[in-house]
Design an enzyme around this catalytic site. Structure first.
Site, PDB file in Angstrom:
ATOM      1  N   PRO A   1     -13.005  62.490 -11.034  1.00  0.00           N
ATOM      2  CG  PRO A   1     -11.032  62.867 -12.189  1.00  0.00           C
ATOM      3  CD  PRO A   1     -12.180  63.553 -11.580  1.00  0.00           C
ATOM      4  CD  GLU A   2     -15.282  59.105  -6.400  1.00  0.00           C
ATOM      5  OE1 GLU A   2     -15.354  58.030  -5.786  1.00  0.00           O
ATOM      6  OE2 GLU A   2     -16.120  60.007  -6.286  1.00  0.00           O
TER       7      GLU A   2
END
Length: 266
Positions: free
Chosen positions: A2-3
């Site tokens: 996850p960014e």
DNA sequence: CGGCCATCCTGCACGC
DNA sequence: TGCGTGCAGGATGGCC
């Protein structure tokens, strides 16, 4: 992993599902994942009043205090009981629950009364209005750092991770080992534009990874279909056909086209 | 200050 | 088949 776009997608889902919920009980099957002096005392009985994002942190706002959730690489927040790797559970008055599932157990849920203290060192949000091309130019030319590790540094710029840095540098035609202050102004502007357009497009696609949060509706982020260099080592560059190179930069897998991306070292 | 390394974890892709 | 090895990575902290 996850960014910014994936975290933003999770936050938008949570805004529709957990705001207004009152926390009646909590469990931490993996104790290290829940960081609080007195978890039960500070969290049980609280009402969730909002959910927002800062960098890659999910900020759960309560009537008193905040829960800062960082998913790291494999963390997920889901209302559906996952059989494996559950680290923290919040039980709500409505009967619903929120499960923090994290295979690699790097993710953390931190209780704090002062999020500014916890998040104060983080750099500007790349999609905010005050992150201008000129500000970015000043930021980059104020440091002598390799561009890739610099873009990954959350105290420099918020939210980018390994995937989107490789993509943005490819789109801006900048080689990852370039030195920040040697990148000419026009290239800096290109990079600014690339960062914003890639993040926006990925949010639109609900991110790259399987990180949705919606009721039973298993929508999945689709931005992986738009990736041009990440994960494409030894495959032909989509612009010129040269084989994409994969190297290590700052201990991170790094993908780029040696033909399209120019190395600026002053 | 900047770069490098180890640490935390587990699943998975390898090679034999 | 099954075992061992190594790799993936976000953030932090130590070291030089």
């Amino acid at each position: 992993m996850p960014e910014l776009p994936e975290v933003e997608t999770v936050v938008r889902g949570l805004q529709n599902t957990i705001v207004g919920e009152k926390i009646m009980d909590l469990e931490a099957p993996w104790e290290k994942a829940l960081v609080a002096d007195d978890p039960y005392e500070s969290i049980v009985g609280r009402v969730i009043t909002g959910v927002s994002r800062r960098a890659k942190y999910i900020v759960i706002e309560m009537d008193e205090g905040f829960l800062l959730v960082h998913l790291r690489m494999t963390g997920k927040l889901t209302p559906v009981y996952p059989e494996k790797h559950v680290t923290v559970i919040l039980h709500f008055e409505s009967g619903n629950s929120l499960y923090f599932q994290d295979t690699r157990k790097f993710g953390r849920m931190v209780y704090t009364k002062d999020p500014q203290h916890a998040l104060g060192h983080i750099g500007p949000e790349p999609l905010s209005a005050d992150f201008t091309p000129d500000l970015f130019y000043q930021m980059l030319h104020g440091k002598k750092r390799l561009i890739k590790p610099l873009l990954l540094d959350q105290s420099f710029l918020a939210g980018l991770g390994n995937i989107y840095v490789d993509e943005a540098l490819f789109q801006a035609a900048i080689q990852p080992l370039s030195v920040s202050l040697s990148i000419p102004k026009k290239r800096v502007y290109s990079l600014h534009s690339a960062i914003q357009s890639i993040l926006s497009a990925s949010i639109e696609a609900q991110g790259t990874t399987v990180l949705n949060f919606s009721h039973g509706d298993n929508r999945i982020g689709s931005y992986q279909e738009a990736l041009e260099v990440y994960g494409r080592g030894d495959e032909p560059c989509l612009k010129c056909g040269t084989l994409i190179i994969k190297i290590k930069v700052g201990q991170r897998g790094t993908h780029y086209c040696a033909s399209c991306q120019k190395k600026y070292t002053g």
